[in-house]
Design a protein around this motif. Sequence first.
Motif, PDB file in Angstrom:
ATOM      1  N   LEU A 101      -2.467  -1.956   6.693  1.00  0.00           N
ATOM      2  CA  LEU A 101      -2.661  -3.033   5.731  1.00  0.00           C
ATOM      3  C   LEU A 101      -1.306  -3.686   5.459  1.00  0.00           C
ATOM      4  O   LEU A 101      -0.376  -3.029   4.997  1.00  0.00           O
ATOM      5  N   LEU A 102      -1.187  -4.977   5.749  1.00  0.00           N
ATOM      6  CA  LEU A 102       0.060  -5.705   5.557  1.00  0.00           C
ATOM      7  C   LEU A 102       0.071  -6.344   4.167  1.00  0.00           C
ATOM      8  O   LEU A 102      -0.836  -7.099   3.820  1.00  0.00           O
ATOM      9  N   LEU A 103       1.114  -6.047   3.401  1.00  0.00           N
ATOM     10  CA  LEU A 103       1.239  -6.580   2.048  1.00  0.00           C
ATOM     11  C   LEU A 103       2.658  -7.099   1.834  1.00  0.00           C
ATOM     12  O   LEU A 103       3.629  -6.470   2.281  1.00  0.00           O
ATOM     13  N   GLY A 104       2.786  -8.219   1.150  1.00  0.00           N
ATOM     14  CA  GLY A 104       4.091  -8.647   0.698  1.00  0.00           C
ATOM     15  C   GLY A 104       4.640  -7.671  -0.323  1.00  0.00           C
ATOM     16  O   GLY A 104       3.895  -6.906  -0.951  1.00  0.00           O
ATOM     17  N   SER A 105       5.949  -7.690  -0.513  1.00  0.00           N
ATOM     18  CA  SER A 105       6.568  -6.703  -1.405  1.00  0.00           C
ATOM     19  C   SER A 105       6.075  -6.841  -2.840  1.00  0.00           C
ATOM     20  O   SER A 105       5.898  -5.830  -3.542  1.00  0.00           O
ATOM     21  N   ASP A 106       5.823  -8.064  -3.294  1.00  0.00           N
ATOM     22  CA  ASP A 106       5.315  -8.248  -4.657  1.00  0.00           C
ATOM     23  C   ASP A 106       3.907  -7.685  -4.797  1.00  0.00           C
ATOM     24  O   ASP A 106       3.582  -7.041  -5.804  1.00  0.00           O
ATOM     25  N   ALA A 107       3.057  -7.948  -3.796  1.00  0.00           N
ATOM     26  CA  ALA A 107       1.692  -7.414  -3.834  1.00  0.00           C
ATOM     27  C   ALA A 107       1.711  -5.889  -3.797  1.00  0.00           C
ATOM     28  O   ALA A 107       0.939  -5.226  -4.500  1.00  0.00           O
ATOM     29  N   PHE A 108       2.606  -5.325  -2.987  1.00  0.00           N
ATOM     30  CA  PHE A 108       2.707  -3.870  -2.910  1.00  0.00           C
ATOM     31  C   PHE A 108       3.118  -3.288  -4.258  1.00  0.00           C
ATOM     32  O   PHE A 108       2.550  -2.285  -4.714  1.00  0.00           O
ATOM     33  N   ALA A 109       4.083  -3.918  -4.926  1.00  0.00           N
ATOM     34  CA  ALA A 109       4.526  -3.423  -6.230  1.00  0.00           C
ATOM     35  C   ALA A 109       3.406  -3.476  -7.263  1.00  0.00           C
ATOM     36  O   ALA A 109       3.380  -2.681  -8.207  1.00  0.00           O
ATOM     37  N   GLY A 110       2.458  -4.387  -7.085  1.00  0.00           N
ATOM     38  CA  GLY A 110       1.342  -4.503  -8.011  1.00  0.00           C
ATOM     39  C   GLY A 110       0.129  -3.686  -7.626  1.00  0.00           C
ATOM     40  O   GLY A 110      -0.940  -3.806  -8.246  1.00  0.00           O
ATOM     41  N   LEU A 111       0.268  -2.815  -6.636  1.00  0.00           N
ATOM     42  CA  LEU A 111      -0.878  -2.071  -6.108  1.00  0.00           C
ATOM     43  C   LEU A 111      -1.638  -1.263  -7.158  1.00  0.00           C
ATOM     44  O   LEU A 111      -2.871  -1.173  -7.096  1.00  0.00           O
ATOM     45  N   PRO A 112      -0.985  -0.658  -8.147  1.00  0.00           N
ATOM     46  CA  PRO A 112      -1.742   0.119  -9.133  1.00  0.00           C
ATOM     47  C   PRO A 112      -2.764  -0.692  -9.923  1.00  0.00           C
ATOM     48  O   PRO A 112      -3.625  -0.100 -10.600  1.00  0.00           O
ATOM     49  N   ASP A 113      -2.694  -2.005  -9.874  1.00  0.00           N
ATOM     50  CA  ASP A 113      -3.703  -2.829 -10.545  1.00  0.00           C
ATOM     51  C   ASP A 113      -4.913  -3.102  -9.667  1.00  0.00           C
ATOM     52  O   ASP A 113      -5.877  -3.713 -10.122  1.00  0.00           O
ATOM     53  N   TRP A 114      -4.875  -2.649  -8.419  1.00  0.00           N
ATOM     54  CA  TRP A 114      -5.965  -2.922  -7.486  1.00  0.00           C
ATOM     55  C   TRP A 114      -7.106  -1.928  -7.683  1.00  0.00           C
ATOM     56  O   TRP A 114      -6.891  -0.769  -8.054  1.00  0.00           O
ATOM     57  N   HIS A 115      -8.299  -2.386  -7.393  1.00  0.00           N
ATOM     58  CA  HIS A 115      -9.492  -1.540  -7.438  1.00  0.00           C
ATOM     59  C   HIS A 115      -9.394  -0.436  -6.380  1.00  0.00           C
ATOM     60  O   HIS A 115      -9.187  -0.704  -5.206  1.00  0.00           O
ATOM     61  N   GLY A 116      -9.519   0.832  -6.810  1.00  0.00           N
ATOM     62  CA  GLY A 116      -9.515   1.958  -5.879  1.00  0.00           C
ATOM     63  C   GLY A 116      -8.237   2.081  -5.074  1.00  0.00           C
ATOM     64  O   GLY A 116      -8.269   2.506  -3.919  1.00  0.00           O
ATOM     65  N   TRP A 117      -7.076   1.792  -5.699  1.00  0.00           N
ATOM     66  CA  TRP A 117      -5.843   1.647  -4.912  1.00  0.00           C
ATOM     67  C   TRP A 117      -5.396   2.943  -4.251  1.00  0.00           C
ATOM     68  O   TRP A 117      -4.864   2.910  -3.135  1.00  0.00           O
ATOM     69  N   ARG A 118      -5.607   4.078  -4.877  1.00  0.00           N
ATOM     70  CA  ARG A 118      -5.149   5.324  -4.247  1.00  0.00           C
ATOM     71  C   ARG A 118      -5.925   5.642  -2.970  1.00  0.00           C
ATOM     72  O   ARG A 118      -5.400   6.278  -2.051  1.00  0.00           O
ATOM     73  N   ARG A 119      -7.155   5.176  -2.899  1.00  0.00           N
ATOM     74  CA  ARG A 119      -7.944   5.451  -1.697  1.00  0.00           C
ATOM     75  C   ARG A 119      -7.433   4.657  -0.494  1.00  0.00           C
ATOM     76  O   ARG A 119      -7.728   5.019   0.652  1.00  0.00           O
ATOM     77  N   LEU A 120      -6.695   3.585  -0.750  1.00  0.00           N
ATOM     78  CA  LEU A 120      -6.154   2.797   0.364  1.00  0.00           C
ATOM     79  C   LEU A 120      -5.345   3.668   1.317  1.00  0.00           C
ATOM     80  O   LEU A 120      -5.383   3.480   2.533  1.00  0.00           O
ATOM     81  N   PHE A 121      -4.607   4.645   0.786  1.00  0.00           N
ATOM     82  CA  PHE A 121      -3.759   5.488   1.619  1.00  0.00           C
ATOM     83  C   PHE A 121      -4.582   6.455   2.476  1.00  0.00           C
ATOM     84  O   PHE A 121      -4.080   6.959   3.477  1.00  0.00           O
ATOM     85  N   GLU A 122      -5.820   6.715   2.068  1.00  0.00           N
ATOM     86  CA  GLU A 122      -6.695   7.550   2.886  1.00  0.00           C
ATOM     87  C   GLU A 122      -7.281   6.758   4.053  1.00  0.00           C
ATOM     88  O   GLU A 122      -7.687   7.348   5.061  1.00  0.00           O
ATOM     89  N   LEU A 123      -7.306   5.449   3.909  1.00  0.00           N
ATOM     90  CA  LEU A 123      -7.985   4.597   4.884  1.00  0.00           C
ATOM     91  C   LEU A 123      -7.041   3.892   5.842  1.00  0.00           C
ATOM     92  O   LEU A 123      -7.444   3.525   6.953  1.00  0.00           O
ATOM     93  N   ALA A 124      -5.785   3.689   5.439  1.00  0.00           N
ATOM     94  CA  ALA A 124      -4.863   2.901   6.262  1.00  0.00           C
ATOM     95  C   ALA A 124      -3.420   3.265   5.941  1.00  0.00           C
ATOM     96  O   ALA A 124      -3.122   3.848   4.899  1.00  0.00           O
ATOM     97  N   HIS A 125      -2.532   2.904   6.859  1.00  0.00           N
ATOM     98  CA  HIS A 125      -1.116   2.828   6.540  1.00  0.00           C
ATOM     99  C   HIS A 125      -0.881   1.510   5.793  1.00  0.00           C
ATOM    100  O   HIS A 125      -1.725   0.616   5.815  1.00  0.00           O
ATOM    101  N   ILE A 126       0.273   1.376   5.174  1.00  0.00           N
ATOM    102  CA  ILE A 126       0.639   0.117   4.532  1.00  0.00           C
ATOM    103  C   ILE A 126       1.974  -0.349   5.093  1.00  0.00           C
ATOM    104  O   ILE A 126       2.955   0.411   5.100  1.00  0.00           O
ATOM    105  N   GLY A 127       1.987  -1.578   5.581  1.00  0.00           N
ATOM    106  CA  GLY A 127       3.219  -2.206   6.035  1.00  0.00           C
ATOM    107  C   GLY A 127       3.674  -3.197   4.980  1.00  0.00           C
ATOM    108  O   GLY A 127       2.944  -4.137   4.661  1.00  0.00           O
ATOM    109  N   VAL A 128       4.854  -2.971   4.417  1.00  0.00           N
ATOM    110  CA  VAL A 128       5.366  -3.805   3.336  1.00  0.00           C
ATOM    111  C   VAL A 128       6.271  -4.871   3.933  1.00  0.00           C
ATOM    112  O   VAL A 128       7.347  -4.573   4.464  1.00  0.00           O
ATOM    113  N   LEU A 129       5.823  -6.111   3.868  1.00  0.00           N
ATOM    114  CA  LEU A 129       6.559  -7.232   4.438  1.00  0.00           C
ATOM    115  C   LEU A 129       7.651  -7.656   3.466  1.00  0.00           C
ATOM    116  O   LEU A 129       7.366  -8.002   2.314  1.00  0.00           O
ATOM    117  N   SER A 130       8.895  -7.626   3.914  1.00  0.00           N
ATOM    118  CA  SER A 130       9.996  -7.938   3.004  1.00  0.00           C
ATOM    119  C   SER A 130      11.109  -8.662   3.737  1.00  0.00           C
ATOM    120  O   SER A 130      11.211  -8.608   4.965  1.00  0.00           O
TER     121      SER A 130
END
Length: 211
Positions: A101-130
Amino acid sequence: MKPLAIFGGTFDPIHLGHLCVAWEASELLDADVLMMPSGEPPHRPLPMASAPQRLAMLQVALRGQSRLILDARELGRSGPSYTVDTLVELRDEHGDRPLVLLLGSDAFAGLPDWHGWRRLFELAHIGVLSRPGEQATLPEELQRETVDRWVDDSTSLQSASAGHVMALSVTPLEISATRIRQLLAAGREPRYQLPAGLFDAPELLSPYRQR
């Protein structure tokens, strides 16, 4: 196994900043990238252009290459476009293939506000675009969740299907969809900020023109 990356957004409109960072991420990861327009983004106002209009703009923008692939599944979904739901679908479709999952650095920093955010790590890696040398300040709960997940070699993303976080240094293009919409509304042509093909089909930009 070659990873599959996901780059989502409203793409209202799709611009060269989106395309540049998605292409560079594709090269850095040796991955195909799904360009995924969101239907109803949960954290921002509804797009100005309709789903069919944004889809048409993406179809034009992605012509002539094969690394960036249009995936319109979220446009057909009713209700908010939650990333976790999309990743569940992709995981079912692709089995153990690494997903990024590709996310900008600002979006990544805001991840705890996302629905079901901890489960994202079970489903994908995260690439932080910076930007080169950029380091975003992360909230404590995100720091705790990711402290043991960071890797600095893309081969680590190929050896597991999900769970890692990697910083991807990409070329910063200071292009804003908001500014593009303002320019179009004022009757101007942001020609070198948008894919050239959009100017060959002016009806695609009509949602942003003043009426």
